[in-house]
Design a protein around this motif. Structure first.
Motif, short mmCIF file in Angstrom:
data_model
loop_
_atom_site.label_atom_id
_atom_site.label_comp_id
_atom_site.label_asym_id
_atom_site.label_seq_id
_atom_site.Cartn_x
_atom_site.Cartn_y
_atom_site.Cartn_z
N ARG A 1 20.33 48.24 23.73
CA ARG A 1 20.29 46.88 23.18
C ARG A 1 18.92 46.52 22.64
O ARG A 1 17.92 47.14 22.99
CB ARG A 1 20.67 45.88 24.27
N SER A 2 18.90 45.47 21.81
CA SER A 2 17.64 44.93 21.32
C SER A 2 16.94 44.20 22.46
O SER A 2 17.54 43.91 23.50
CB SER A 2 17.90 43.95 20.18
N LEU A 3 15.68 43.87 22.26
CA LEU A 3 14.92 43.14 23.28
C LEU A 3 15.61 41.81 23.59
O LEU A 3 15.66 41.37 24.75
CB LEU A 3 13.49 42.89 22.78
N ASP A 4 16.14 41.17 22.58
CA ASP A 4 16.81 39.88 22.77
C ASP A 4 18.07 40.02 23.62
O ASP A 4 18.36 39.18 24.47
CB ASP A 4 17.16 39.28 21.41
N GLU A 5 18.83 41.07 23.36
CA GLU A 5 20.14 41.21 24.02
C GLU A 5 20.06 41.92 25.37
O GLU A 5 20.96 41.76 26.21
CB GLU A 5 21.09 41.99 23.10
N ALA A 6 19.04 42.73 25.58
CA ALA A 6 18.93 43.46 26.85
C ALA A 6 18.80 42.47 28.01
O ALA A 6 18.15 41.43 27.87
CB ALA A 6 17.72 44.38 26.81
N LEU A 7 19.43 42.79 29.14
CA LEU A 7 19.32 41.91 30.30
C LEU A 7 17.94 42.10 30.95
O LEU A 7 17.39 43.20 30.94
CB LEU A 7 20.43 42.24 31.31
N GLY B 1 9.79 48.75 25.49
CA GLY B 1 11.00 48.05 25.04
C GLY B 1 11.82 47.50 26.20
O GLY B 1 11.26 47.09 27.22
N PRO B 2 13.17 47.50 26.09
CA PRO B 2 14.03 46.85 27.09
C PRO B 2 13.75 47.24 28.55
O PRO B 2 13.86 46.36 29.41
CB PRO B 2 15.43 47.26 26.64
N PRO B 3 13.40 48.50 28.91
CA PRO B 3 13.13 48.76 30.33
C PRO B 3 12.01 47.89 30.90
O PRO B 3 11.94 47.69 32.12
CB PRO B 3 12.72 50.24 30.35
N ALA B 4 11.13 47.37 30.04
CA ALA B 4 10.04 46.51 30.53
C ALA B 4 10.36 45.03 30.35
O ALA B 4 9.49 44.18 30.54
CB ALA B 4 8.74 46.85 29.81
N LYS B 5 11.60 44.70 29.97
CA LYS B 5 11.98 43.30 29.88
C LYS B 5 12.35 42.79 31.25
O LYS B 5 13.30 43.27 31.88
CB LYS B 5 13.17 43.11 28.93
N MET B 6 11.59 41.82 31.75
CA MET B 6 11.86 41.22 33.05
C MET B 6 11.25 39.85 33.10
O MET B 6 10.37 39.52 32.30
CB MET B 6 11.31 42.11 34.16
N TYR B 7 11.76 39.04 34.02
CA TYR B 7 11.27 37.68 34.20
C TYR B 7 10.75 37.53 35.61
O TYR B 7 11.51 37.80 36.53
CB TYR B 7 12.38 36.66 33.95
#
Ligand code: ZN
Length: 452
Positions: A327-333, A282-288
């Motif tokens: 936060r959701s995936l969309d809202e997480a930074l 989830g969010p901990p793996a959200k990165m660009y």
């Protein structure tokens, strides 16, 4: 330092390392005696790590991180030099800001640091020259990221027209600055995701597959190809940071074959994880850029093993827990911490590829050479700074948020097991961490300038 197996420019050798006044003075059997004797029997002695890509958030976002917490995490993980990105606030867009940031960092850092300058849409030739004169290792271009006039903050991919935003840098900005950078022998680091491709594929992120679709590998490949052409025509060295895809790797190889000067950096998250892991995390793996497919991971691992990638860095990008976990995936930074797990994860990967000490090439010698810090950093030989990491190749490290020292503790590698443990870390001869705990005082770190 006696009895260890030392990673030297001549290979692994069972020798002693003698240190005086923070500098390596001898690497040979029976060196010394020194004032302090360190028993390194059974341990690997590796050069201190250099994380070429961190976001200290300092100054600007103390709730996320500062130089004290960043470098505590770095020291604990065997990183003795951090190289900070310029999107702090105010952005590092001229010599005066860089000098102020260096002074602030010196007052807080536990280990040494180097600084990237910013190539902004409005950068002038004098800004570029000034940053290089002031000691920047190179300039960083965030294609498509604007600067807010009111507080000089880099703003991520702005949407609608906003009079408070300066136009972001584009390929024209890079082409205009390229001859000056090339003449100075300074690299341009680029966040390679083409803004036009990102705009075309943008969508709400309900699940991880949406994120992969919104940030396709094509965006990476298009940016690398365009920068490759600029490099061919101007001699500019383009450093592709956080390379994440097989398609981007192929674009970089094509560009190199055509005469472009390309340096490649990838990150542990792209070498370890896939979209399946990211969906679960989830969010901990959200990165660009995004963590991608098993085929992308395999291509990056193969290139790293074949010396086709020059360095591994983290893109350490912490946020406050409330900006990520709740936060959701969309809202997480986007972005996650990583500096503390860089060396252990690379040691484990290197071990699996057959030579545990190869990690020293990826996180010490490689970054030192590509950033102009070699041979002062990244190597164990007489005259180098005594940045030394003692590694137990028979112990185990389990990544656990509770044991981390960044202000954001929950990273994408949570729960991973590495068959090594970092026992002790010396920075310019001083013990800065023991068994994963920082033991040095903030304020001993210094600015390291590239020699070019
Ligand atoms: Zn970054």
């Amino acid at each position: 330092m006696r009895g260890g197996t030392v990673w030297t420019p001549d290979g692994r050798r069972d020798v002693d390392v003698c240190v005086s006044a923070g500098t390596v003075v001898a690497v040979e059997a029976g060196a010394g005696p020194g004032a302090v004797e360190v028993d390194a029997r059974g341990l690997l002695v590796l050069p201190g790590g250099i994380d070429a890509h961190v976001h200290s958030r300092d100054p600007g976002f103390p709730e996320k991180e500062d130089f004290a917490s960043l470098t505590a995490a770095a020291a604990a993980g065997g990183i003795t030099t951090v190289v900070d990105m310029p999107n702090t606030v105010p952005a590092v867009e001229n010599a005066a800001v860089l000098a102020e940031k260096a002074e602030l960092a010196s007052s807080r850092a536990i280990v040494d640091f180097a600084l990237w300058g910013l190539l902004a849409g409005g950068s002038t030739p004098a800004d570029v020259e000034g940053l290089l004169d002031a000691g920047a290792v190179g300039l960083k271009a965030y294609l498509g990221y604007a600067i807010r006039r009111s507080n000089r903050q880099v703003v991520y991919l702005p949407g609608a027209a906003d009079p408070d935003l300066e136009p972001p840098p584009d390929y024209g900005t890079v082409a205009r600055a390229a001859p000056d950078l090339a003449r100075r022998g300074a690299p341009l680091a680029a966040h390679c995701e083409d803004p036009g491709v990102l705009r075309a594929f943008d969508r709400p992120l309900h699940r991880y597959a949406d994120l992969l679709a919104a940030r396709p590998a094509l965006a990476e490949a298009v940016a690398i190809a365009a920068l490759g052409v600029i490099s061919q025509r101007t001699g500019l060295e383009v450093q592709v940071v956080h390379l994440s895809s097989a398609l981007g790797l192929a674009a970089a190889r094509d560009a190199s074959r055509a005469g472009a000067r390309i340096v490649l950096e990838t990150c542990p998250q792209y070498l370890w994880l896939t979209d399946e892991d990211a969906e679960r995390l989830g969010p901990p793996a959200k990165m660009y850029p995004a963590i991608r497919t098993p085929a992308d991971r395999a291509a990056l691992r193969e290139a790293l093993g074949a010396r086709g990638i020059h360095r591994v860095a983290t893109d350490h990008a912490p946020h406050a827990d409330a900006e990520k976990l709740g936060r959701s995936l969309d809202e997480a930074l986007p972005g996650s911490p990583g500096v503390e797990t860089l060396y252990p994860s690379c040691l484990e990967l290197a071990r699996r590829l057959g030579d545990v000490s190869a990690a020293a090439r990826w996180v010490a010698e490689g970054p030192a050479r590509t950033l102009g810090l070699h041979p002062r950093k990244g190597v164990i030989q007489p005259g180098a700074d005594a940045d030394l990491v003692l590694v137990d190749p028979t112990a185990e490290t389990v990544v656990s948020a509770g044991a981390m020292h960044s202000r954001q503790r929950h990273g994408a590698l949570e729960g991973q097991r590495f068959g090594v443990a970092i026992r002790a870390v010396y920075a310019r001869g001083e013990l800065v961490a023991r068994d994963g705990e920082p033991v040095a005082r903030p304020g001993r770190g210094r600015l390291v300038r590239p020699a070019r």
